[in-house]
Structure formats: C-alpha cells, structure tokens
Design a protein around this motif. Sequence first.
Motif, PDB file in Angstrom:
ATOM      1  N   MET A  62      20.405  36.866 -18.529  1.00 40.00           N
ATOM      2  CA  MET A  62      21.097  37.525 -17.219  1.00 40.00           C
ATOM      3  C   MET A  62      22.650  38.092 -16.539  1.00 40.00           C
ATOM      4  N   GLY A  63      22.717  36.606 -16.092  1.00 40.88           N
ATOM      5  CA  GLY A  63      24.085  36.045 -15.387  1.00 40.88           C
ATOM      6  C   GLY A  63      23.192  35.472 -14.635  1.00 40.88           C
TER       7      GLY A  63
ATOM      8  N   GLU B 227       9.438  49.180 -14.199  1.00 44.26           N
ATOM      9  CA  GLU B 227      10.026  47.776 -14.816  1.00 44.26           C
ATOM     10  C   GLU B 227      10.894  49.159 -16.245  1.00 44.26           C
TER      11      GLU B 227
ATOM     12  N   GLN C 233      13.006  51.803 -15.652  1.00 45.64           N
ATOM     13  CA  GLN C 233      14.350  51.569 -15.838  1.00 45.64           C
ATOM     14  C   GLN C 233      14.902  51.582 -17.208  1.00 45.64           C
TER      15      GLN C 233
ATOM     16  N   PRO D  44      27.000  39.907 -13.649  1.00 40.69           N
ATOM     17  CA  PRO D  44      25.459  41.238 -14.262  1.00 40.69           C
ATOM     18  C   PRO D  44      25.620  41.895 -14.479  1.00 40.69           C
TER      19      PRO D  44
ATOM     20  N   SER E 233      17.238  34.740 -16.720  1.00 45.08           N
ATOM     21  CA  SER E 233      17.587  34.315 -15.337  1.00 45.08           C
ATOM     22  C   SER E 233      19.211  34.331 -16.282  1.00 45.08           C
TER      23      SER E 233
ATOM     24  N   PRO F 198       9.768  42.054  -9.807  1.00 46.11           N
ATOM     25  CA  PRO F 198      10.903  42.939  -9.017  1.00 46.11           C
ATOM     26  C   PRO F 198      11.037  42.569  -7.297  1.00 46.11           C
TER      27      PRO F 198
ATOM     28  N   PHE G  54      19.315  44.226 -20.594  1.00 45.04           N
ATOM     29  CA  PHE G  54      18.547  44.188 -19.845  1.00 45.04           C
ATOM     30  C   PHE G  54      17.405  43.361 -19.482  1.00 45.04           C
ATOM     31  N   LEU G  55      17.523  42.789 -18.011  1.00 44.58           N
ATOM     32  CA  LEU G  55      16.357  41.995 -17.925  1.00 44.58           C
ATOM     33  C   LEU G  55      14.763  42.698 -16.277  1.00 44.58           C
ATOM     34  N   ALA G  56      13.505  42.869 -17.744  1.00 41.20           N
ATOM     35  CA  ALA G  56      12.394  43.508 -17.049  1.00 41.20           C
ATOM     36  C   ALA G  56      12.495  42.177 -15.813  1.00 41.20           C
ATOM     37  N   PHE G  57      12.604  42.443 -14.991  1.00 40.34           N
ATOM     38  CA  PHE G  57      11.951  41.313 -13.517  1.00 40.34           C
ATOM     39  C   PHE G  57      10.710  41.195 -14.354  1.00 40.34           C
TER      40      PHE G  57
ATOM     41  N   ALA H 227      24.723  44.025 -17.684  1.00 35.84           N
ATOM     42  CA  ALA H 227      23.946  45.446 -17.736  1.00 35.84           C
ATOM     43  C   ALA H 227      24.833  46.499 -18.837  1.00 35.84           C
TER      44      ALA H 227
END
Lengths: 260, 468
Positions: free
Chosen positions: A50-51, A156, A159, A74, A47, A89, A83-86, A78
């Motif tokens: 990614m900010g 995710e 994306q 954030p 987290s 999500p 990229f962050l795969a949550f 990007a």
Amino acid sequence: MALLEIRDLHAAVEGKEILKGVNLTVKTGEIHSIMGPNGSGKSTLASVIMGHPKYKVTKGEVLLDGENVLAMLPDERARKGLFLAFQNPVEVPGVSVTKFLYNAYSAVHKSEGTGKTSAAFPEILRQSVSAVGLDESFAKRQLNAGFSGGEKKRGEVLQMQVLKPKISILDEIDSGLDIDALKAVSISLKAQQAKGTGMLVITHYQRILKHLNPDFVHVMVDGRIVKSGGHELAADLENSGYAGLLKGMGISFVEDSGKI
Amino acid sequence: MERAVMDVDRSRYEFKTKEKLSVKLEEGLTEKTVRDISALKKEPVWMLELRLKSFQEFLRRPVPTWGADLKGINFGEIAYYANPSIEKKARSWDDVPAEIKETFEKLGVPQAERQYLAGSIAQFKSEGVYYNLRKDLEEKGVIFTDMDTALKEHEELVKKHFMRAVPCTDNKFAALHYSVWSGGSMLYVPKGVRIDLPLQNYFRMNSGREGMFEHTLIVVEDDARARYFEGCSAPRYEEASVHSAVIEVFVGENADVGYTSVQNWSKNIFNCNTKRSLVNKGGKMTWIDGSLGSRVTMLYPMSILRGEGASTSNYNMTFSSEGSWKDTGAKVIHAAPNTTSKVVAKSISMNGGVAAYRGLLRINHGAKNAKSHVQCDALILDDISRTDTYPHNEIYEPTASFGHEASVGRISDEQIFYLMSRGLNESEAKSMVVLGFLDDVLKEIPMEYAIEFNRLIKLEFSKLGAVG
C-alpha cells in the motif's frame, strides 16, 4: 481482469530487512490467504504493497495490471484499485464515516473518469452499512473513534465495499470478531469476490478461511513464502503448527517471541 | 513522505485599492494628534476629555512583555487617522465611491448583505463608508450605525455605555484605542426585540503603517436578541500596522447576544484588541472568534457574569503560520450565583507559527453553584511550530464546580497514510484531520455562523485540498 504481481520483493524498516524476496500473484476474483508465525513479515508485506512511507523497498517489484505500483504514492495506488484493510485502523476524531467515505469515494472514482458519481453515493453507503451488519447510525459516527474492535473491522470491510477495489489486502480482518461478526464480514467478502475483487487475506486462524474458502494458502516465514497450497494447507497448519509443518520441510524454526 | 507546504490562502484579500483621502494626519502620536482627531470629528467635550485621559494612561503604561513579541511596533511611525474621501456616509452601495465599492465587492460584502444579513456597515480605513439596516428593524427602534454617526445622533446612549465595560486603564492597547479611536459601530436593540439575522461590520485596512482603532458598542436590552458578525482584512505591506479595537457588549436580563469575529489580517498587522461583555441576570453571551491572519494577535474576550443565572460560551479558533504569533484565550468572571461558562479553544500551528492559549477563570466567593468548563486543544502540524497553554484559574466559591481539559495533538503519519490509502491526496488528508479537529467547535456554533465559518475555512484552506 486485474492482476497483482509481487516479484522478489525485499523491504526494510530502519535498516533491518523484513521482506527477503516475496513472490506472489493475485488475480481477479481469487482469494489468497497468507498465514505465518508472528514477526514473519505478513503485515509488512501489506504495508509495503500500500506504500507506507516507513518501509524502504530495497529490491523487487509490485505491479498492478503491469504498472509499477512502487513508484506511486498511497493515494495513487488507491485510485488504481488497491485497498488495505488495516489491522489497527487509526482514529480520525471529528470526521464522520460518511464525510470520510464520501471524499474517498469521490477521489477513487474521479480517476476512473466516470464523472458525477456522487449522486449514487448515499444509497451505496446505506446498502454497504447494512451488508456488514452495522446499524445506520454507524455512518454518522467519528471515523474509528471509540469503535470497538469488531466495529473497526466491520468498518474496514464497509469501506472496501463502498470503494470497490480491484485488489484488497486484509490484514487480520478476523481478529477481535465474534462469531456473528465473522460471518457477516465473510459474507460481504465473498460477495465482493463474486464481483471480481481479488484478495490477500492475512490471518492467524483457520476460522475465517472456513467461510472464505480461499483458492490459495501461503505460509510466510522470515520474510519469504515457504509453502503454498490449497485451502487444505490451512487445516494442516492448524493441526501441526508452524514448527511441525516446517520441520517436515526441513526448515528449523524458532518463534520470534519479541513480536506480537 | 514529502510534506506538502500549506498555509492559509489569503489571495482573495491581496489587492490594494488606490485611495483618495480627504484627511490624513501626520504619522506619530502626540497630544496634538489626539486633539486633532477629536476636532476633525467635532466631538463633544466629554469625549475629548476621555481621549486625553486615555492618552496619559497610554504614555504611563509600558508595552506588555508577558505575551507575544510586540517589539516590531513603532508607535511613532503609524498614521493614526486617515479619512477616505467621502462626502457623507452612504446608505446605498450606489452612493459609495466606485473604488471603495469595488473593494468591498471583491470581498463579497454587498453580496452577503443581500443574502443573509439584517444590516451591514463597511469601514474603509478610519471611517465607516456605508451603513444599512432593514427597514422593519429600524421601525422597531433598533439602531445600527457607525460610531461617529451614533455619537452625533444618539449622544446620551453612547455616553451611558462608552468605556463602561472596558476602562482606559485596562491595558496599554485599550488606552491607545481610547486616545485615537475612530469608526466602529453601535448596535442598540430595544427591550424584547429579537433579531434573527446577523448584522455585520466589515473592516478594511488599505496601506502600510496604518492604525485602525474602531470602537464597537453593542447594547441589547432585556429579553432582546442579536447576532453580530465582524470581518477584517487588509492587503500585505512591509511596514507594520496596528489594529486595536475595543468591543463593549451589554447584555440585558434574559437577553441573548452572539458576537462572531473572523479576522484575516495580513502578516504585517499587530492585532491587539480588548473585548468585554457585562451580562445581567439570565442573560446569555456567546463569543466566537476565528483568528486566521495577522503577525501578532492578542485577544482574550471576557464575560463578566454579574447577574444570577447569566451564562457565557466562548469558542476560539486560531491558525498560526510562519511569522505569526497568536496569543489568545478567554476570560470569565463569575460574580453571581448559578452562573455558567464554557470555553472551547482550538489552535492550529504550522510552518513555524506560535499559538498560545491564555485564559482567566475566576469564580467569586458567593457565586453559589457556579459552573465552568474550559477545554483547550492544540494541533501542531510540524516540528518547527509551537503551542503553549497558560490557564489561570481562581476559584473562591466552595459550591462551584469547575473542569479543565487540555490536549496537544499532532497529525500522525499513520493518520495520513490511512487517509491516503483511501485515495485522498496528502493535502486533502491533512485538511480532513484539521477540520475534524475543529469539528466540536464548528458544530457548537449557531447555524448562521457555521455556514459562514465553513465557507471561510474551506476558502482559507483551499490549498489543503477541497473537503466537503
């Protein structure tokens, strides 16, 4: 060549320090795995990179290709290629996967100055949907709304495949995936690695690492990376558990049972 | 995270037209005002009598206090009638006075007519200045004209329907309306005539302390079909103005009528309207209301399903921002068997705006197997805004089925973070959540409206970032 450098990163949430000096470097095409007991700060690290506004960075820096990421919002991160795969999500009802990704794709590629990229989008989306083993109809569904756990995770990765980040952080991308889904996701990730995406894969299990064959495995405990090694470290962990591994290192360890 | 300030973009409407008036009555409302308006219009006696009766009703009734705050209205300071200086109502835009034509061009009215309308009326202040209807429809007996012309040329038709759906005793603003009404339009569609393209009336107010009281009469005979579209705007003035329309819709057997209204009044306007339809056997009435602007809006479009198998849908979208109070909803009365109704209301409140849903659903005894579903969803964008829900349901028929759903949501920080992590900036992210929230209304409405709605919402929310 992309390069993510994390230097002596400290971060706190609601006054409580979670990250206590993380050092890590991820290069183009490398897969790094972070393992660690519950509550050790793995998701917080994702987290913070990614900010997420909830976390306050108290010390240290995160650089992407030498640029200070921590000063960016954030969306700027990007657009720079993060990229962050949550892990979980969020649902965005009423917004289709296609509409969302079209806007995200346009936003990310706008900053590259590549001009009109939208013409290629439908084909990119179609190929990506099929690459992660999803049905075509997936693109018409509302973003994450009513998705099964597995669909969320595949979504995710979908994306990520569309947005083509330089460096991707995947937070427990393997949880809730059945064997077939795990395989499909892994194949997609390996293909993206081959195209140069660097990855930081946060996981509890060796399963996905067998598919991904990471270049580095790091063990995170209490907000620090305490041990790094090759992918054989994951196997050691699976055998001895965190307590066993740490005991061998002279670190006493009590699992934080309050966290999931 | 810094929260970007957002609001409905009204820049397109913020211009003031220098006006030439032929008649402007003194401000204030007395019986003389009522008589003067009627005399200026050279009305038949029966209409003057209706006005005077309504005026007594207006005096008798207190200002309602159960809803939005109406204390800012000073009935004594409003100009109840102002007639733009025109010799006769134009049938071609070339005959509309230049400054008024320019006003409507800035608003895109003639352009829209050329592109997708079957007919168009433009009203500037108290009177229609332009009306047009496609020739082929005129030949089929369709009437689409401003109300004053309708009263002169189709008096019997007007007399038969005027004040038959909404009585002057309905509420204070209806009584006010009937006392001083001017302008508006009449649409008459003969039996079996089906009009595919929408007809439009655009209303423009142009000064402070102005009243606009147009009357719209829509009569669609058996087996006929029509879509009517209405837009409203005004530049902003310091002084409060009042808009109080009455819309009466008569839906014949198996007829299909759609009424869409999008208002973007400025924040000095009290917008209190009464809209009602009477729906005969097998008829279908669709209300679509988008309420973007105004200081206060009180609006509860009503359908009375009086024939067997009649149905109604009511889609209602409101945006309430700083200094704005929207008290809106829907009313449905099921008065016959096998009638169905559906209400979907979506409100968005932000920057301290207040949005209230107030609805009435009544299923009379004997309305066998009537079905109704009411859904009201609210989205609140910050901590200083408010939403309230006041549903009122009366079900007297044991075989009826009725469902009600309500939800109040917020845009969560997690949603915004998620969308931003994909490259959307904060306002784009919010815009996307808002449009998603409205999606199940937008996708329900017919294509010709959806296009216009999408366009308007994108235009109004352009400060939120462009979302395709």
